[in-house]
Design a protein around this motif. Structure first.
Motif, mmCIF file in Angstrom:
data_model
loop_
_atom_site.group_PDB
_atom_site.id
_atom_site.type_symbol
_atom_site.label_atom_id
_atom_site.label_comp_id
_atom_site.label_asym_id
_atom_site.label_seq_id
_atom_site.Cartn_x
_atom_site.Cartn_y
_atom_site.Cartn_z
ATOM 1 N N ILE A 71 13.136 1.782 -7.778
ATOM 2 C CA ILE A 71 13.192 1.333 -6.379
ATOM 3 C C ILE A 71 12.279 0.114 -6.244
ATOM 4 C CG2 ILE A 71 12.922 2.093 -3.966
ATOM 5 C CD1 ILE A 71 12.205 4.869 -5.123
ATOM 6 N N PRO A 72 12.796 -1.001 -5.633
ATOM 7 C CA PRO A 72 11.886 -2.129 -5.410
ATOM 8 C C PRO A 72 10.855 -1.751 -4.345
ATOM 9 C CG PRO A 72 13.999 -2.524 -4.346
ATOM 10 C CD PRO A 72 14.141 -1.231 -5.093
ATOM 11 N N ILE A 73 9.595 -2.038 -4.621
ATOM 12 C CA ILE A 73 8.557 -1.628 -3.658
ATOM 13 C C ILE A 73 7.600 -2.778 -3.334
ATOM 14 C CG2 ILE A 73 8.460 0.870 -4.110
ATOM 15 C CD1 ILE A 73 6.057 0.202 -6.008
ATOM 16 N N ALA A 74 7.033 -2.678 -2.114
ATOM 17 C CA ALA A 74 5.844 -3.491 -1.788
ATOM 18 C C ALA A 74 4.695 -2.525 -1.965
ATOM 19 C CB ALA A 74 5.928 -3.979 -0.354
ATOM 20 N N ILE A 75 3.695 -2.929 -2.707
ATOM 21 C CA ILE A 75 2.604 -2.002 -3.011
ATOM 22 C C ILE A 75 1.266 -2.675 -2.730
ATOM 23 C CG2 ILE A 75 2.537 -2.647 -5.484
ATOM 24 C CD1 ILE A 75 1.998 0.396 -5.990
ATOM 25 N N SER A 76 0.306 -1.888 -2.241
ATOM 26 C CA SER A 76 -1.033 -2.453 -2.069
ATOM 27 C C SER A 76 -2.080 -1.433 -2.465
ATOM 28 C CB SER A 76 -1.246 -2.916 -0.621
ATOM 29 O OG SER A 76 -1.527 -1.803 0.178
ATOM 30 N N LEU A 77 -3.175 -1.936 -2.984
ATOM 31 C CA LEU A 77 -4.313 -1.073 -3.329
ATOM 32 C C LEU A 77 -5.536 -1.647 -2.624
ATOM 33 C CD1 LEU A 77 -5.325 0.395 -6.723
ATOM 34 C CD2 LEU A 77 -7.000 -0.957 -5.478
ATOM 35 N N VAL A 78 -6.247 -0.782 -1.906
ATOM 36 C CA VAL A 78 -7.444 -1.221 -1.193
ATOM 37 C C VAL A 78 -8.581 -0.263 -1.534
ATOM 38 C CG1 VAL A 78 -8.423 -1.654 1.102
ATOM 39 C CG2 VAL A 78 -5.985 -1.976 0.720
ATOM 40 N N PRO A 79 -9.720 -0.764 -1.991
ATOM 41 C CA PRO A 79 -10.861 0.131 -2.212
ATOM 42 C C PRO A 79 -11.352 0.646 -0.858
ATOM 43 C CG PRO A 79 -11.210 -2.017 -3.244
ATOM 44 C CD PRO A 79 -10.011 -2.154 -2.366
ATOM 45 N N SER A 80 -11.713 1.930 -0.792
ATOM 46 C CA SER A 80 -12.101 2.462 0.523
ATOM 47 C C SER A 80 -13.526 2.067 0.890
ATOM 48 C CB SER A 80 -11.946 3.980 0.553
ATOM 49 O OG SER A 80 -12.917 4.550 -0.278
ATOM 50 N N GLY A 81 -14.241 1.430 -0.030
ATOM 51 C CA GLY A 81 -15.607 0.951 0.288
ATOM 52 C C GLY A 81 -16.656 1.941 -0.192
ATOM 53 N N GLY A 82 -17.903 1.471 -0.322
ATOM 54 C CA GLY A 82 -18.989 2.356 -0.749
ATOM 55 C C GLY A 82 -19.079 2.449 -2.253
ATOM 56 N N ARG A 83 -20.099 3.201 -2.733
ATOM 57 C CA ARG A 83 -20.334 3.283 -4.173
ATOM 58 C C ARG A 83 -19.350 4.266 -4.809
ATOM 59 N NH1 ARG A 83 -24.928 5.285 -7.044
ATOM 60 N NH2 ARG A 83 -25.478 6.431 -5.161
ATOM 61 N N ASN A 84 -18.836 3.951 -5.972
ATOM 62 C CA ASN A 84 -17.891 4.806 -6.672
ATOM 63 C C ASN A 84 -16.746 5.240 -5.757
ATOM 64 O OD1 ASN A 84 -16.889 6.083 -8.851
ATOM 65 N ND2 ASN A 84 -18.112 7.946 -8.596
ATOM 66 N N SER A 85 -16.235 4.302 -5.015
ATOM 67 C CA SER A 85 -15.338 4.648 -3.904
ATOM 68 C C SER A 85 -13.945 5.042 -4.382
ATOM 69 C CB SER A 85 -15.219 3.444 -2.988
ATOM 70 O OG SER A 85 -14.529 2.436 -3.668
ATOM 71 N N ASP A 86 -13.204 5.661 -3.470
ATOM 72 C CA ASP A 86 -11.802 5.976 -3.725
ATOM 73 C C ASP A 86 -10.966 4.718 -3.541
ATOM 74 O OD1 ASP A 86 -12.497 8.594 -4.072
ATOM 75 O OD2 ASP A 86 -12.186 9.087 -1.955
ATOM 76 N N ARG A 87 -9.758 4.763 -4.082
ATOM 77 C CA ARG A 87 -8.817 3.671 -3.870
ATOM 78 C C ARG A 87 -7.637 4.209 -3.065
ATOM 79 N NH1 ARG A 87 -12.896 3.345 -7.394
ATOM 80 N NH2 ARG A 87 -12.624 1.956 -9.147
ATOM 81 N N ILE A 88 -7.216 3.421 -2.075
ATOM 82 C CA ILE A 88 -6.072 3.855 -1.259
ATOM 83 C C ILE A 88 -4.865 3.008 -1.653
ATOM 84 C CG2 ILE A 88 -5.183 4.082 1.101
ATOM 85 C CD1 ILE A 88 -8.316 4.172 1.779
ATOM 86 N N ILE A 89 -3.827 3.704 -2.096
ATOM 87 C CA ILE A 89 -2.627 2.974 -2.536
ATOM 88 C C ILE A 89 -1.486 3.292 -1.579
ATOM 89 C CG2 ILE A 89 -0.980 2.659 -4.428
ATOM 90 C CD1 ILE A 89 -3.129 3.635 -6.344
ATOM 91 N N THR A 90 -0.851 2.254 -1.044
ATOM 92 C CA THR A 90 0.327 2.486 -0.193
ATOM 93 C C THR A 90 1.510 1.720 -0.802
ATOM 94 O OG1 THR A 90 -0.318 0.635 1.191
ATOM 95 C CG2 THR A 90 -0.933 2.792 1.982
ATOM 96 N N PHE A 91 2.682 2.295 -0.655
ATOM 97 C CA PHE A 91 3.878 1.624 -1.190
ATOM 98 C C PHE A 91 5.091 2.000 -0.353
ATOM 99 C CE2 PHE A 91 5.083 5.542 -3.493
ATOM 100 C CZ PHE A 91 3.827 6.168 -3.598
ATOM 101 N N ARG A 92 6.024 1.021 -0.240
ATOM 102 C CA ARG A 92 7.226 1.294 0.544
ATOM 103 C C ARG A 92 8.437 0.660 -0.107
ATOM 104 N NH1 ARG A 92 8.118 -3.360 3.656
ATOM 105 N NH2 ARG A 92 6.268 -4.644 3.460
ATOM 106 N N ASN A 93 9.581 1.272 0.191
ATOM 107 C CA ASN A 93 10.851 0.805 -0.369
ATOM 108 C C ASN A 93 11.279 -0.484 0.344
ATOM 109 O OD1 ASN A 93 13.523 0.473 -1.044
ATOM 110 N ND2 ASN A 93 13.956 2.673 -1.084
ATOM 111 N N ILE A 94 11.493 -1.560 -0.407
ATOM 112 C CA ILE A 94 11.878 -2.832 0.233
ATOM 113 C C ILE A 94 13.300 -3.254 -0.167
ATOM 114 C CG2 ILE A 94 9.559 -3.759 0.639
ATOM 115 C CD1 ILE A 94 9.902 -5.411 -1.957
ATOM 116 N N ALA A 95 14.114 -2.276 -0.573
ATOM 117 C CA ALA A 95 15.482 -2.627 -1.015
ATOM 118 C C ALA A 95 16.240 -3.363 0.093
ATOM 119 C CB ALA A 95 16.226 -1.372 -1.444
ATOM 120 N N GLN A 96 16.128 -2.860 1.336
ATOM 121 C CA GLN A 96 16.888 -3.488 2.430
ATOM 122 C C GLN A 96 16.357 -4.879 2.749
ATOM 123 O OE1 GLN A 96 17.054 -0.898 5.802
ATOM 124 N NE2 GLN A 96 18.743 0.291 4.940
#
Ligand code: ADP
Length: 481
Positions: free
Chosen positions: A115-140
């Protein structure tokens, strides 16, 4: 009411509020169509929403918890090639806790669907932080963009033909051997001729850009000795584009190189895998800009040389230069510097965008340095290959050229080319990969489309290149001695 009671009521209220917020957050995560993953510092999935499970082909979000996000989010290039971890920009961003955004990849589900996707990764901030990944279907979205691109491409193609004819007839009217006109008519027609040339260039640029956006223009990497190749193309382009404007042109003289790196060696044989059409477009745009933005009496200097693990090409001019404010934007689509000098010079703001896209498609990087009112240097850096690799790649091409043309021959030839070019790219120096912008995926060498016509064109391209390189390596060798 005691202070204690007040305090505990406040704490309870806060607790209720955060519990309510948690429920709301969960509701949002469960109802949106975008996939969301939260990944810890070790790259393990801590949270996934139902859309993420659906898109990756998992039964439920809990199936993904504790797994490496790279095994859940399997990315492919648009051409269907798997991305090894060391060439995966998402893995790179996660490891470096950096932002990442792209629309260039496909998500491969567990069921094998891409599936073609738009994807982004954003660090949530702070030390040893989590990463937030979002992705969506961009076929249309892609289908809609492709329709628009098709329209612009057809329209500019259709309009380019009558404009070329107008330009041709105006040229005839201005030519004293084909028409007799008075001075005033000449003045008007000269203006009209310049405007029609501008319009023709605009349509050509639009066509080129639609091809870029369409991603239909595939990369055909072939081995090349870069000093002679760049020298030949640059000299031809300068002669064709300068149209008698009084500018001096030199290639790789070493003096006033504009390069400030001690590793740079001029006049050495250096090799790279390049698409010769792309290289031609890059140099044509950079040289035509150097000519346009340099007043008469100025100088243009082009060079290609080894720079550590890269081949470094520069196009330097002594023209009007670019202010620091504008320098950061000039590679954007349709960006033009707007000042009294540039307003008089025609342009579309597409040339440097094309240069950037073409360079990155070959795994390279482009940038500019400039001093306002003094001149500019545009650099194109491409991954370098060794002489042994160059010879090996030439041998592969020779074998391709010797193969019979026909559908039966197509598959093995495609495989041979794909393997050889992929090896070249994989073996290309790591430094060059690291230097490329993260958003630009590592280059994926393409096997040429294996219909007989394309194969014949490839053979012809090889034959031309081989004879060019025989000639120019003789020139280069004698100039080194
Ligand atoms: P254009 O068609 O306007 O030349 P480009 O994308 O090729 O579009 O260039 C973008 C802008 O960058 C130009 O409008 C110009 O102001 C500036 N520029 C590009 N090359 C040079 C150069 N060699 N010297 C000075 N300015 C330049």
């Amino acid at each position: 009411m005691s202070l204690f009671q007040k305090k505990s009521q406040g704490a309870a209220a806060r607790h209720d509020l955060s519990a309510e917020q948690a429920v709301l957050a969960e509701t949002v995560l469960n109802s949106i169509h975008d996939g969301v993953l939260i990944v810890d510092g070790n790259g393990l999935v801590k949270l996934a929403n139902p859309a993420a499970a659906r898109m990756t082909g998992n039964n439920s979000p809990s199936d993904m918890l504790g797994l490496s996000f790279l095994s859940v989010l399997r990315l492919q290039t648009g051409e269907g090639a798997a991305l090894p971890d060391n060439q995966n920009p998402l893995a790179h961003a996660a490891a470096n806790n950096a932002n990442f955004e792209s629309r260039d990849f496909y998500l491969l589900s567990l069921q094998g669907e891409g599936i073609p996707i738009a994807i982004s990764l954003v660090p949530s901030g702070g030390r040893n932080s989590d990463r937030i990944i979002t992705f969506r279907n961009i076929a249309q979205e892609l289908a809609k963009e492709s329709e628009q691109t098709e329209f612009i491409s057809t329209a500019s193609h259709e309009m380019r033909t009558p404009v070329a004819s107008i330009e041709g007839y105006l040229g005839l009217a201005l030519n004293p051997s084909t028409a007799t006109i008075d001075g005033r008519a000449r003045q008007y027609l000269t203006e009209a001729h310049a405007a029609s040339q501008h319009l023709g260039k605009l349509f050509q640029d639009l066509l080129d850009v639609t091809k870029l956006d369409d991603k239909r223009a595939k990369v055909h990497l072939v081995p090349a000795e870069m000093v002679s190749t760049v020298r030949d193309i640059a000299t031809k382009q300068f002669n064709a584009l300068s149209e008698g404007k009084k500018l001096s042109f030199s290639f790789g003289s070493g003096a006033d190189s504009g390069a400030d790196n001690d590793d740079v060696q001029v006049d050495q044989l250096v090799y790279a895998m390049v698409d010769l059409d792309f290289l031609q477009e890059i140099l044509a745009n950079l040289i035509s800009n150097a000519i346009k933005y340099t007043p008469e009496g100025g100088a243009i200097w082009v060079a290609a040389r080894g720079d550590g693990d890269n081949v470094l090409i520069n196009v330097t001019d002594t023209g009007m230069g670019i202010s620091p404010d504008n320098l950061t934007h000039i590679f954007q689509k349709f960006y033009r510097v707007d000042n009294s000098q540039t307003r008089e010079i025609g342009g579309t703001g597409l040339g440097l965008y094309i240069v950037k896209e073409r360079t990155e498609a070959m795994g390279g990087r482009v940038w500019a340095e400039s001093t306002f009112s003094e001149g500019s240097t545009f650099y194109v850096s491409l991954p370098r290959i060794s002489e042994e690799e160059y010879n090996r790649q030439n041998l592969v091409l020779k074998n391709v050229a010797a193969m019979p043309i026909g559908p039966a021959a197509a598959a093995p030839v495609a495989n041979a080319m794909a393997t050889a070019t992929m090896q070249a790219v994989n073996e290309a120096p790591v430094v060059a990969q690291a230097a490329a912008p993260v958003a630009a995926p590592a280059p994926v060498a393409q096997a040429p489309d294996m219909d007989p016509e394309k194969l014949a064109a490839l053979k012809q391209q090889f034959a031309q290149q081989a004879s060019q390189q025989n000639q120019s390596s003789q020139i280069s060798t004698s100039s080194v001695q």
